[in-house]
Design a protein around this motif. Structure first.
Motif, PDB file in Angstrom:
ATOM      1  N   GLY A  45     -19.237   9.442 -11.969  1.00 52.04           N
ATOM      2  CA  GLY A  45     -18.577  10.213 -10.908  1.00 52.04           C
ATOM      3  C   GLY A  45     -19.483  10.478  -9.714  1.00 52.04           C
ATOM      4  N   LEU A  46     -20.613   9.765  -9.650  1.00 56.52           N
ATOM      5  CA  LEU A  46     -21.506   9.941  -8.500  1.00 56.52           C
ATOM      6  C   LEU A  46     -21.561   8.672  -7.660  1.00 56.52           C
ATOM      7  N   CYS A  47     -21.437   8.824  -6.343  1.00 57.30           N
ATOM      8  CA  CYS A  47     -21.733   7.729  -5.430  1.00 57.30           C
ATOM      9  C   CYS A  47     -22.943   8.155  -4.590  1.00 57.30           C
ATOM     10  N   PRO A  48     -23.505   7.282  -3.766  1.00 57.77           N
ATOM     11  CA  PRO A  48     -24.807   7.591  -3.156  1.00 57.77           C
ATOM     12  C   PRO A  48     -24.881   8.914  -2.387  1.00 57.77           C
ATOM     13  N   GLY A  49     -23.913   9.241  -1.546  1.00 55.21           N
ATOM     14  CA  GLY A  49     -23.987  10.472  -0.739  1.00 55.21           C
ATOM     15  C   GLY A  49     -24.055  11.727  -1.596  1.00 55.21           C
ATOM     16  N   PRO A  50     -23.049  11.971  -2.430  1.00 57.44           N
ATOM     17  CA  PRO A  50     -23.063  13.147  -3.294  1.00 57.44           C
ATOM     18  C   PRO A  50     -24.282  13.170  -4.231  1.00 57.44           C
ATOM     19  N   ALA A  51     -24.713  11.992  -4.715  1.00 56.31           N
ATOM     20  CA  ALA A  51     -25.859  11.957  -5.628  1.00 56.31           C
ATOM     21  C   ALA A  51     -27.088  12.516  -4.927  1.00 56.31           C
ATOM     22  N   ILE A  52     -27.339  12.069  -3.688  1.00 57.03           N
ATOM     23  CA  ILE A  52     -28.526  12.538  -2.967  1.00 57.03           C
ATOM     24  C   ILE A  52     -28.362  14.014  -2.574  1.00 57.03           C
ATOM     25  N   ALA A  53     -27.177  14.389  -2.086  1.00 58.55           N
ATOM     26  CA  ALA A  53     -26.949  15.786  -1.697  1.00 58.55           C
ATOM     27  C   ALA A  53     -27.141  16.722  -2.891  1.00 58.55           C
ATOM     28  N   SER A  54     -26.753  16.266  -4.086  1.00 55.20           N
ATOM     29  CA  SER A  54     -26.821  17.143  -5.266  1.00 55.20           C
ATOM     30  C   SER A  54     -28.258  17.378  -5.718  1.00 55.20           C
ATOM     31  N   LEU A  55     -29.227  16.652  -5.136  1.00 52.28           N
ATOM     32  CA  LEU A  55     -30.632  16.942  -5.444  1.00 52.28           C
ATOM     33  C   LEU A  55     -30.970  18.376  -5.041  1.00 52.28           C
ATOM     34  N   ALA A  56     -30.224  18.912  -4.055  1.00 51.57           N
ATOM     35  CA  ALA A  56     -30.444  20.289  -3.599  1.00 51.57           C
ATOM     36  C   ALA A  56     -30.242  21.284  -4.735  1.00 51.57           C
ATOM     37  N   LEU A  57     -29.435  20.917  -5.723  1.00 51.08           N
ATOM     38  CA  LEU A  57     -29.103  21.844  -6.796  1.00 51.08           C
ATOM     39  C   LEU A  57     -30.099  21.753  -7.963  1.00 51.08           C
ATOM     40  N   LEU A  58     -31.124  20.894  -7.771  1.00 55.42           N
ATOM     41  CA  LEU A  58     -32.163  20.715  -8.779  1.00 55.42           C
ATOM     42  C   LEU A  58     -31.582  20.430 -10.165  1.00 55.42           C
ATOM     43  N   ASN A  59     -30.581  19.597 -10.168  1.00 50.99           N
ATOM     44  CA  ASN A  59     -29.959  19.208 -11.425  1.00 50.99           C
ATOM     45  C   ASN A  59     -30.677  17.968 -11.970  1.00 50.99           C
ATOM     46  N   LEU A  60     -31.238  18.095 -13.139  1.00 50.17           N
ATOM     47  CA  LEU A  60     -32.059  17.020 -13.689  1.00 50.17           C
ATOM     48  C   LEU A  60     -31.269  15.722 -13.872  1.00 50.17           C
TER      49      LEU A  60
END
Lengths: 140, 139
Positions: A99-114
């Motif tokens: 359920g991840l594509c490049p944009g959301p995957a990189i943006a979600s780094l902000a949430l420090l999700n391993l």
């Protein structure tokens, strides 16, 4: 100046992904789950984005140059070939798995999700492998 | 057909912001936003490297800015094993480079220009994504 624009555009894009909840893989998987409990919301992300972007592309495409750069530079590749279909299919499979594509995957780094960190590392390995094997299609 | 968790208004609003970002980038910098392109070019190409890095940093700052102003927690849930995440990450990374674009590059920038190539790509990854979810739910 165009560096500042890049940063601002990244921020606006990241806020857009968050407001629309596209940053949440569960939401994306709900959109792809047409044959189960379908959540059509993400179609509205696309409609919203296209309503704004499409008229501007057509208004500005005949302009000689952008405001902070010497020229417009983007791929005008029109070729419909095997690579387009194979690449898009591989992407679709990875997208549907997590359920991840490049944009959301990189943006979600902000949430420090391993989990998203692991995904992004391997996504970059994927970019690199394609470059190494010289399979790239002109970036868009 | 069962419809659930439908949030058309917020999704549309988020879409407008994404569209705005694409327009500003195009009109000012003369480039089309495709996240897979920006991210992989940052890794593999010297052209615009710093500009691409700033875009990616902005992309990560975006959710933080949202959180500051909305005072809301951003909840995401990723429930997969490490191996599945790694495999899917590889597929997304390699697939978007072989196919020349992702959800943003083909789905928004490409379709916005009425590129047939991008329409074909978008239909392809949507269908394969839908089938993947279907098969995953059956297993």
């Amino acid at each position: 100046m165009n560096k500042i624009i890049s940063l601002i555009c990244g921020i606006i894009f990241g806020i857009g992904l968050t407001v629309s909840q596209m940053i949440n893989p569960e939401k994306v998987l709900g959109f792809l789950n047409i044959f189960g409990e379908w959540d059509p919301s993400l179609a509205f992300v696309m409609i919203g984005a296209l309503i704004i972007s499409s008229p501007f592309f057509h208004l500005f495409k005949n302009n000689k140059k952008p405001i902070f750069a010497d020229k417009f530079s983007y791929s005008n590749n029109k070729e419909l070939n095997k690579k387009l279909i194979i690449g898009s299919s591989l992407f679709g499979a990875g997208w549907g798995l997590v359920g991840l594509c490049p944009g959301p995957a990189i943006a979600s780094l902000a949430l420090l999700n391993l989990n998203s960190v692991s995904f992004v590392i391997f996504m970059f390995v994927g970019f690199y492998l394609v470059k190494l094997l010289d399979l790239t299609t002109q970036a868009r | 057909m069962i419809i659930s968790n439908f949030t058309p208004f917020l999704s549309f609003l988020g879409g407008l912001l994404i569209g705005l970002s694409v327009v500003i980038f195009f009109v000012f910098n003369g480039r089309l936003i495709g996240i897979s392109g920006i991210a992989s070019n940052f890794l593999t190409s010297k052209d615009n490297r710093f500009s691409n890095l700033l875009f990616l940093i902005g992309l990560i700052i975006g959710p933080i800015v949202y959180k500051m102003f909305s005072q809301e927690e951003i909840n995401i849930s990723i429930s997969n094993s490490f191996y599945l995440l790694a495999f899917a990450g590889l597929l997304v990374g390699a697939g978007t480079r072989i196919g020349g674009g992702c959800t943003s590059g083909h789905g928004i920038s490409g379709i916005g220009r009425f590129s047939l190539r991008s329409i074909v790509a978008t239909v392809t990854f949507m269908i394969v994504g839908i089938l993947t979810v279907l098969v995953k739910n059956l297993i």
